[in-house]
Design an enzyme around this catalytic site. Sequence first.
Site, PDB file in Angstrom:
ATOM      1  N   GLY A  70       0.772  -1.236   0.000  1.00  0.00           N
ATOM      2  CA  GLY A  70       0.000   0.000   0.000  1.00  0.00           C
ATOM      3  C   GLY A  70       0.804   1.287   0.000  1.00  0.00           C
ATOM      4  N   GLN A  71       2.143   1.176  -0.052  1.00  0.00           N
ATOM      5  CA  GLN A  71       2.933   2.403  -0.050  1.00  0.00           C
ATOM      6  C   GLN A  71       2.603   3.258  -1.273  1.00  0.00           C
ATOM      7  OE1 GLN A  71       7.250   1.899   0.905  1.00  0.00           O
ATOM      8  NE2 GLN A  71       6.657  -0.241   1.194  1.00  0.00           N
ATOM      9  N   GLU A  72       2.779   4.562  -1.101  1.00  0.00           N
ATOM     10  CA  GLU A  72       2.362   5.508  -2.139  1.00  0.00           C
ATOM     11  C   GLU A  72       2.885   5.139  -3.528  1.00  0.00           C
ATOM     12  OE1 GLU A  72       3.253   9.587  -1.257  1.00  0.00           O
ATOM     13  OE2 GLU A  72       1.902  10.291  -2.838  1.00  0.00           O
ATOM     14  N   LEU A  74       3.520   2.384  -4.710  1.00  0.00           N
ATOM     15  CA  LEU A  74       2.985   1.115  -5.226  1.00  0.00           C
ATOM     16  C   LEU A  74       1.523   1.224  -5.655  1.00  0.00           C
ATOM     17  CD1 LEU A  74       4.477  -1.227  -2.448  1.00  0.00           C
ATOM     18  CD2 LEU A  74       5.419  -0.788  -4.726  1.00  0.00           C
TER      19      LEU A  74
END
Length: 180
Positions: A70-72, A74
Amino acid sequence: VMGLIFAKLWSLFCNQEHKVIIVGLDNAGKTTILYQFLMNEVVHTSPTIGSNVEEIVVKNTHFLMWDIGGQESLRSSWNTYYSNTEFIILVVDSIDRERLAITKEELYRMLAHEDLRKAAVLIFANKQDMKGCMTAAEISKYLTLSSIKDHPWHIQSCCALTGEGLCQGLEWMTSRIGVR
Ligand SMILES: Nc1nc2c(ncn2[C@@H]2O[C@H](COP(=O)(O)OP(=O)(O)OP(=O)(O)O)[C@@H](O)[C@H]2O)c(=O)[nH]1
Ligand SMILES: [Mg+2]
């Protein structure tokens, strides 16, 4: 011969796999939830780069669950997982008030995506063990869930560390199968 054909068809029908994507911002608890589903225990996680995939079986219903990082950086590649998705599990960190607006943007971006037009959405209001966290009702209101008419949706509060609420979420998903 008829019996054999029937058995074959039956097993095809029963073992049909339902594709699920687990999305949400980094640190929401997606990977923790996936492994609670699989093993009923809390695993040590590190931020997911790419995805994890596991088959989860609930009362003869087979789900193929994709847990996506969920990192930005990604998030722009979430859409590569969308085709044939029947369920979206959106995990919200209920203590993370500052970033609920970003979750909201991501939710409506997904709902507008052609490949997800038939998907049902389960929202987990996770980390309910944290003092001062938002309730499922508050999150529902902020995300204006009641305005969503073109996708079935359900919000469930949970705590991935204890597993509380997770079964109820899965039950809602199994109850949706065969509805359409
Ligand atoms: N207190 C509390 N902590 C939780 C809960 N669920 C997950 N966590 C913790 O939150 C942190 C992040 O959990 P992950 O499951 O790795 O989060 P993620 O959504 O997979 O994050 P990304 O892979 O980066 O997208 C971990 O330290 C978990 O132990 C919960 O219900 N309560
Ligand atoms: Mg993860």
